[in-house]
Design an enzyme around this catalytic site. Structure first.
Site, PDB file in Angstrom:
ATOM      1  N   ASP A  12      50.697  45.242  39.511  1.00  0.00           N
ATOM      2  CA  ASP A  12      50.212  44.054  39.677  1.00  0.00           C
ATOM      3  C   ASP A  12      50.863  42.850  39.172  1.00  0.00           C
ATOM      4  O   ASP A  12      51.284  43.019  38.101  1.00  0.00           O
ATOM      5  CB  ASP A  12      48.753  44.253  39.201  1.00  0.00           C
ATOM      6  N   ASP A  18      48.963  38.776  42.788  1.00  0.00           N
ATOM      7  CA  ASP A  18      47.692  38.687  42.815  1.00  0.00           C
ATOM      8  C   ASP A  18      47.574  37.161  43.262  1.00  0.00           C
ATOM      9  O   ASP A  18      48.575  36.462  43.058  1.00  0.00           O
ATOM     10  CB  ASP A  18      47.470  38.569  41.142  1.00  0.00           C
ATOM     11  N   GLU A  37      47.729  39.481  47.757  1.00  0.00           N
ATOM     12  CA  GLU A  37      46.453  38.844  47.699  1.00  0.00           C
ATOM     13  C   GLU A  37      46.204  37.627  48.137  1.00  0.00           C
ATOM     14  O   GLU A  37      46.489  36.589  47.432  1.00  0.00           O
ATOM     15  CB  GLU A  37      45.489  39.037  46.436  1.00  0.00           C
ATOM     16  N   HIS A  86      38.701  46.468  42.816  1.00  0.00           N
ATOM     17  CA  HIS A  86      37.899  45.936  41.251  1.00  0.00           C
ATOM     18  C   HIS A  86      37.312  44.616  41.537  1.00  0.00           C
ATOM     19  O   HIS A  86      36.792  44.300  40.339  1.00  0.00           O
ATOM     20  CB  HIS A  86      38.877  45.966  40.581  1.00  0.00           C
ATOM     21  N   ASP A  87      37.257  44.145  42.553  1.00  0.00           N
ATOM     22  CA  ASP A  87      36.703  42.674  42.651  1.00  0.00           C
ATOM     23  C   ASP A  87      35.389  42.869  43.285  1.00  0.00           C
ATOM     24  O   ASP A  87      34.559  41.887  43.550  1.00  0.00           O
ATOM     25  CB  ASP A  87      37.511  41.477  43.110  1.00  0.00           C
TER      26      ASP A  87
HETATM   27  C1  GLC Z   1      42.625  38.566  41.528  1.00  0.00           C
HETATM   28  C2  GLC Z   1      42.093  39.676  40.751  1.00  0.00           C
HETATM   29  C3  GLC Z   1      40.924  39.391  39.963  1.00  0.00           C
HETATM   30  C4  GLC Z   1      41.339  38.332  38.857  1.00  0.00           C
HETATM   31  C5  GLC Z   1      41.853  37.103  39.724  1.00  0.00           C
HETATM   32  C6  GLC Z   1      42.622  36.053  38.765  1.00  0.00           C
HETATM   33  O1  GLC Z   1      41.716  37.937  42.478  1.00  0.00           O
HETATM   34  O2  GLC Z   1      41.792  40.638  41.805  1.00  0.00           O
HETATM   35  O3  GLC Z   1      40.347  40.462  39.583  1.00  0.00           O
HETATM   36  O4  GLC Z   1      40.108  37.974  38.127  1.00  0.00           O
HETATM   37  O5  GLC Z   1      42.840  37.325  40.514  1.00  0.00           O
HETATM   38  O6  GLC Z   1      43.703  36.490  38.224  1.00  0.00           O
END
Ligand code: GLC
Length: 554
Positions: A95, A196, A251, A325-326
């Protein structure tokens, strides 16, 4: 590289396996469980962040990009993990959280100490003439997106938690420093990178107020701006583009198909693929996550269809997923885990994994882990959840309603410890787990799933199917009867063959009329979880039934 052949397994290290007894998972724990992951047949493991971090946002608040947080182990553990995974034919995807650092990062600390070079690493702005914040933007975790910068008169931008300061990508020194981070990990043998919130790095430095704070209009001010593509191309050249075997995924928060294509079409030289999230907002009331309406099934199909077709028509590439995980667990969200746990989980897996793209499996879905349904707010630890517990109270919601929403939407739903066996704390730790284990661990756990459970076996078969059939890897996509109220059906086409995938998203049995073009062909059922065996003009699907047929001439 054949992206369509790969399957990726996501490990949330903090909740995977604790080898030390401190209540938190660690890298040595992942090593211990590598055989389990390898048995599924996956190609890469995406590990959520394990870098030094104050853990305000579970490791997405990084204070040192090139080290291992001692709670997760040491660099030697990491190197052993890479080597042990490689022995099993598995590579690692890390990540890269490059939009922001923790305010405890050395760069931010130097900035706070007054070093102008590092002050230019972040977005520092004065208040407006009337004394109000530099813009009226909202943090994605609730509250304003600006926070006072030490005892100066300036404010720093944080699109996420107040402890996560946004980096100023306009500064070439910031970009170079981040590319060095990527190269550091690539040199260690990492073969995958998950970026991310990558599409929000391109903020316009002339910060403008939003007309509607917290809205989509506001997000457009800093999302998918043209400069993001320019910087990803630069990053590609300076880092992973130097290799020919690195899998990358961005992402992309609130993105659109046109940008998705640009991010992932190979000729653009940006990324291998992207995560988009529109299909997981189908249980948001008027775009608001912290609400709990029934999910909109037709919208789910339409959104997936739009992305499948759009990306397929222009050589873009999707990451396929319903869990991470979100997100809450998709079986609790879209199915019935009490009455049809097997049917629900295997139907959802088939519906998503047979699409065109690269599937991601989130730890525990392969055994049917569910949301924990905690009764008390004290059981939750996620910063976004706790912030919204306050915000919803300020909006005047009764506590019972707030708890119902949190039980459905909290990110902790997927972060509960992996359920390994029926011993105390599900065999995850010998200590006290950092987040409470779901109550159902005595029935839903790996040991049982491997011995008598059917879900795990089904996942193995489904993964193998993708390896065996180029039509799943490369076939085009076409939706079928998108307005059907219960069934998600689609076809894939490849070299004159069809793959027909049918999924009943409800407990009520349901019928589907099939176009005659399928009936002229010979068909073979490749996988399924119910009684349907043959294709006829009208097929009937039982509760949460799924089935996949291969159709050929002759
Ligand atoms: C992404 C991650 C999440 C995190 C956010 C800020 O959405 O998947 O878990 O809180 O970024 O880094």
């Amino acid at each position: 590289m054949n992206l369509g052949e790969k399957v990726i397994y996501q490990v949330y290290p903090k909740s995977f396996y604790d080898s030390t007894g401190n209540g938190k998972g660690d890298l040595a724990g992942v090593i211990e469980k590598l055989d389990y992951i390898a048995d599924l047949g996956v190609d890469l493991i995406w590990l959520n962040p394990f870098y030094p971090s104050p853990q305000k946002d579970n490791g997405y608040d990084i204070s040192d990009y090139c080290a291992i947080d001692p709670t997760y182990g040491t660099m030697a553990d990491f190197e052993r993990l890479i080597a042990e995974a490689e022995k099993r034919g598995i590579s690692l995807m890390l990540d890269m959280v490059l939009n922001h650092t923790s305010i405890e990062h050395e760069w931010f600390q130097k900035a706070l100490a007054g070093d102008p070079e590092y002050q230019d690493f972040y977005y520092l702005r004065p208040a407006k003439a009337d004394g109000s914040l530099p813009t009226n933007w909202q943090s994605k975790f609730g509250g304003p997106a600006w926070e006072k910068f030490g005892d100066t008169s300036l404010y720093y931008l944080h699109l996420y938690d107040v402890s996560q300061a946004d980096l100023n990508w306009h500064n070439p020194k910031v970009r170079q420093a981040l590319y060095q981070v990527i190269n550091f990990w690539l040199a260690k043998g990492v073969k995958g990178l998950r970026f991310d919130v990558l599409n929000v790095i391109g903020k316009d430095p002339n910060f403008q107020d939003s007309q509607e704070p917290g809205s989509n209009q506001e997000k457009h001010l800093y999302t998918d701006t043209p400069i993001v593509h320019q910087w990803i191309k630069e990053m590609h050249q300076a880092t992973f583009g130097r290799y020919d075997d690195i899998v990358t995924v961005g992402e992309m928060s609130s993105t659109d198909v046109a940008n998705g294509i640009r991010y992932s079409n190979p000729t653009e030289q940006e990324l291998s693929m992207i995560f988009s999230f529109h299909h997981l907002k189908v249980d948001y009331q008027d775009g608001e996550k912290w609400s709990d309406p029934e999910f909109d099934f037709i919208a789910l199909k339409q959104i997936l269809d739009t992305w499948q077709k759009g990306m397929s028509d222009h050589q873009g590439w999707n990451a396929l997923f319903l869990n991470n995980h979100d997100q809450p667990r998709s079986n609790s969200r879209f199915g019935d885990v009490i009455h049809y746990p097997y049917e629900t989980q295997t139907m959802l897996a088939t519906a998503i994994q047979c699409l065109r793209g690269t599937p991601y499996i989130y730890q525990g879905e392969e055994i049917g882990m569910t949301d924990p349904g905690y009764q008390s707010i004290d059981d939750y630890v996620d910063v976004e959840t706790l912030n919204h517990y306050q915000i919803l109270q300020e909006k005047g919601y009764p506590i019972e309603k707030i708890m119902n929403i949190i039980r459905k939407k909290s990110r902790d739903n997927s972060r509960t410890p992996m359920q390994w066996d029926s011993s105390k704390h599900a065999g995850f730790t010998k200590g006290t787990p950092w987040l409470k284990v779901a109550d159902n661990y005595q029935t839903i756990n790996v040991e049982r799933a491997r011995k008598e459970g059917k879900i795990y076996k089904y996942y193995q078969d489904l993964i193998q199917l993708r390896k065996d059939y180029p039509i799943i890897q490369e076939g085009s996509y076409q939706g079928i009867q998108l307005d059907h109220p219960q069934i998600m059906a689609y076809e894939r086409q490849y070299q004159g063959q069809f793959l027909l995938v049918v999924n009943n998203f409800y407990a009520q049995p349901s019928k589907l009329m099939l176009p005659s073009k399928y009936l002229d062909k010979s068909s073979q059922k490749l996988i399924g979880n119910g009684p349907l065996q043959f294709l006829t003009e009208e097929i009937m699907l039982q509760s949460y039934e799924t089935a996949v047929f291969l159709l050929k001439d002759g």
